[in-house]
Write a protein that holds these residues in place. Structure first.
Motif, PDB file in Angstrom:
ATOM      1  N   HIS A 119       0.818  -1.212   0.000  1.00 16.13           N
ATOM      2  CA  HIS A 119       0.000   0.000   0.000  1.00 16.13           C
ATOM      3  C   HIS A 119       0.848   1.257   0.000  1.00 16.13           C
ATOM      4  O   HIS A 119       0.357   2.342  -0.343  1.00 16.13           O
ATOM      5  CB  HIS A 119      -0.926   0.002   1.225  1.00 16.13           C
ATOM      6  CG  HIS A 119      -0.198   0.007   2.532  1.00 16.13           C
ATOM      7  ND1 HIS A 119       0.390  -1.119   3.054  1.00 16.13           N
ATOM      8  CD2 HIS A 119       0.050   0.991   3.425  1.00 16.13           C
ATOM      9  CE1 HIS A 119       0.957  -0.830   4.210  1.00 16.13           C
ATOM     10  NE2 HIS A 119       0.772   0.442   4.453  1.00 16.13           N
ATOM     11  N   ALA A 144       1.496   3.098  -3.595  1.00 10.69           N
ATOM     12  CA  ALA A 144       0.418   3.799  -4.307  1.00 10.69           C
ATOM     13  C   ALA A 144      -0.090   4.916  -3.407  1.00 10.69           C
ATOM     14  O   ALA A 144      -0.300   4.710  -2.210  1.00 10.69           O
ATOM     15  CB  ALA A 144      -0.711   2.837  -4.658  1.00 10.69           C
ATOM     16  N   SER A 197      -2.310   6.921  -1.405  1.00  9.69           N
ATOM     17  CA  SER A 197      -3.584   6.500  -0.814  1.00  9.69           C
ATOM     18  C   SER A 197      -3.931   7.412   0.356  1.00  9.69           C
ATOM     19  O   SER A 197      -3.383   8.518   0.492  1.00  9.69           O
ATOM     20  CB  SER A 197      -3.490   5.043  -0.355  1.00  9.69           C
ATOM     21  OG  SER A 197      -2.484   4.902   0.643  1.00  9.69           O
ATOM     22  N   SER A 246      -8.208   6.072  -4.284  1.00  8.59           N
ATOM     23  CA  SER A 246      -7.995   6.055  -2.838  1.00  8.59           C
ATOM     24  C   SER A 246      -7.621   7.439  -2.320  1.00  8.59           C
ATOM     25  O   SER A 246      -8.059   7.850  -1.235  1.00  8.59           O
ATOM     26  CB  SER A 246      -6.910   5.041  -2.481  1.00  8.59           C
ATOM     27  OG  SER A 246      -5.725   5.306  -3.220  1.00  8.59           O
ATOM     28  N   ASP A 305     -12.804  -1.965  -8.185  1.00  8.59           N
ATOM     29  CA  ASP A 305     -11.390  -1.625  -8.254  1.00  8.59           C
ATOM     30  C   ASP A 305     -10.709  -2.023  -6.948  1.00  8.59           C
ATOM     31  O   ASP A 305     -11.126  -1.586  -5.870  1.00  8.59           O
ATOM     32  CB  ASP A 305     -11.221  -0.121  -8.494  1.00  8.59           C
ATOM     33  CG  ASP A 305      -9.785   0.241  -8.772  1.00  8.59           C
ATOM     34  OD1 ASP A 305      -9.021   0.386  -7.803  1.00  8.59           O
ATOM     35  OD2 ASP A 305      -9.417   0.383  -9.951  1.00  8.59           O
ATOM     36  N   GLY A 353      -7.924  -1.084  -5.561  1.00  7.43           N
ATOM     37  CA  GLY A 353      -7.412   0.055  -4.805  1.00  7.43           C
ATOM     38  C   GLY A 353      -8.501   0.757  -4.018  1.00  7.43           C
ATOM     39  O   GLY A 353      -8.313   1.118  -2.855  1.00  7.43           O
ATOM     40  N   SER A 406      -8.672   0.565   0.108  1.00  2.00           N
ATOM     41  CA  SER A 406      -8.615   1.834   0.820  1.00  2.00           C
ATOM     42  C   SER A 406      -9.849   2.042   1.689  1.00  2.00           C
ATOM     43  O   SER A 406      -9.757   2.447   2.848  1.00  2.00           O
ATOM     44  CB  SER A 406      -8.468   2.984  -0.183  1.00  2.00           C
ATOM     45  OG  SER A 406      -8.499   4.232   0.467  1.00  2.00           O
TER      46      SER A 406
END
Length: 492
Positions: free
Chosen positions: A237, A240, A242, A290, A334, A336, A340
């Protein structure tokens, strides 16, 4: 346990109650298809019943119909023929990723030529563009070539469904001999400019790739080996942008602007600047789902701080999810977005109460305990979905979560400062501090991934995943049924 406490808590979170039937409608649209005239009529009828009879059931049916219709209306249409070799005009979107024998980038087919009639047709279909090792792709360039869009064939079925939800029509391969004309990129997007600024920091390639991923959401330089290490250590995580990264920016900006309320109307200026900084960070990262969700929550929190009103985190999370799914219902599938949302929901429902119960008289110890508990709850909340999607359950990552969160703050803060003010004289210092923090995270990821038993290879089925989250939901509702204890001060 009292159900009255549960109803009282839910009354403070109206968006949570609105979100449930809306999401149910989107989920039903993935399996069934109804005529739009029927959905429009159902929306009008249920809406009138909800207004005239003040019926909660009618309101729920109206929201379910809204979700169903939104999902059908936002179904991505393929506006380019597939399997037909013809002239196409393609625009590269985002930085290409070098895979050795070929490079790959997101792109859009803006026009294609009908081979039978010779007429050009406009298009808005997104594709995954592959080019051989002799062809260099550049972000933002326009390419006129002769090729064909092919449906996704390789990979798992879940991957193909995910790419379809994200609006991709398929893949396209091009080589140097298939290209007839190329034009240089016109203008420069904010995301491209900030990545180019981060490229100027003096650090090795692997460290720079991690800094770009954490500060700007650009993962082109992450090697497969490093990606695997982050996945097995439970730190994927971090690669990316977020809610964690957006939250770091939110906290740091509010701390840096803490002196503004001392001047006249400074509190208004502080809230406006803090909100603008959060959204500017999300824009620099390319608006990932996210981060957008986190920015909406931060905006609600900033408004609550400005008006001294009560901020209900779960209600703000539901509001962000409702707005994002209304804009793009495909985000419901999705990974992500789901990871999130589940992580933040787990932190709000379980992490915050646990942090309050574990308070001590030492602030530094509270910070460590909070970081550990937040990381623990987020990992547990997302573990079933991670197991279902990736076939792995990271275990050892729970131990190093507090350290990685602190190091991530250094990387995000240093990268953000450099993106805003790329002063050449400060490059060695910013590069060294940010690079050391990113290098330490890489070291922790590899060390944690190599531990025996640090990760379990286990893939949950769809029914098992749904059952586990059903148990989580029941446990959360049971927790909300408990009446909060009243504390009386010992001193007047």
């Amino acid at each position: 346990m009292k159900t009255a406490c549960l109803f009282a808590r839910l009354d403070r979170m109206p968006m949570v109650k609105l979100l449930v039937p809306f999401v149910a409608g989107i989920a039903l649209a993935a399996r069934y298809e109804l005529p739009l005239w029927f959905l429009a009529g159902a929306f009008v009828v249920t809406g009138l019943l909800a207004l005239l009879l003040r019926s909660g059931a009618a309101a729920a049916a109206m929201l379910l119909t809204t979700g169903f219709a939104a999902a059908q209306l936002h179904t991505p249409a393929v506006t380019v023929p597939r399997g037909v070799t013809t002239l196409c005009e393609v625009v590269v979107e985002g930085f290409p990723v070098d895979r050795g024998r070929y490079s790959v980038a997101d792109a859009a087919v803006t026009a294609w030529r009908n081979p039978a009639t010779g007429k050009w047709h406009a298009s808005e279909s997104r594709i995954r563009l592959y080019a051989d090792s002799l062809t260099t792709l550049r972000d933002g360039e326009r390419i006129r070539c002769r090729s064909a869009v092919r449906p996704f064939r390789g990979g798992a079925e879940s991957y193909r469904r995910l790419m379809t939800r994200r609006g991709y029509a398929g893949t396209m391969w091009i080589g140097q001999q298939q290209i007839f004309d190329r034009s240089e990129p016109h203008g420069s997007s904010l995301h491209r400019r900030v990545v180019e600024r981060l490229d100027r920091l003096p650090m090795d390639a692997e460290t720079r790739a991690v800094v770009e991923a954490m500060a700007a959401g650009e993962r082109r330089g992450i090697s497969p080996q490093l990606r695997t290490a982050y996945s097995r250590s439970g730190m994927s995580h971090l690669l990316a942008v977020s809610g964690l990264h957006t939250g770091i920016v939110f906290v740091v900006v509010n701390c840096l602007l803490g002196w503004l309320p001392l001047v006249r109307r400074g509190h208004l200026l502080k809230n406006l600047l803090a909100t603008a900084a959060v959204w500017l960070f999300v824009a620099a990262a390319g608006f990932p789902p996210s981060a957008v969700r986190a920015a909406v929550m931060c905006t609600f929190l900033q408004a609550a701080l400005a008006s001294a009103s009560e901020y209900v985190g779960m209600n703000a999370l539901a509001t962000a999810a409702f707005g994002m799914l209304l804009w793009n219902p495909a985000w419901i599938g999705d990974p992500g977005f789901l990871l999130s949302f589940l992580a933040v929901a787990g932190i709000l429902a379980w992490g915050v109460p646990l942090c309050r119960r574990c308070r001590t008289r030492r602030r530094w110890l509270n910070a460590l305990i909070d970081a550990y508990l937040v990381g623990l709850v987020a990992t547990i909340a997302t573990a079933p979905l991670v197991s279902h999607l990736f076939g792995i359950v990271p275990l050892a990552g729970l131990i190093v979560n507090p350290v990685t969160i602190a190091l991530s703050g250094v990387v995000v803060f240093g990268g953000t400062i450099w993106m805003l003010a790329p002063v050449g004289a400060a490059a060695p210092l910013v590069g060294w501090v940010t690079g050391q923090a990113a290098g330490a995270i890489n070291l922790l990821a590899r060390a944690t991934a190599s531990l025996p038993g640090g990760a379990a290879d286990w893939r949950l089925g769809p029914a098992q995943t749904v059952a586990l989250y059903g148990l989580f939901l029941l446990a959360t509702l049971a927790l909300w049924c408990r009446e909060p204890k009243k504390s009386l001060p010992l001193r007047p």
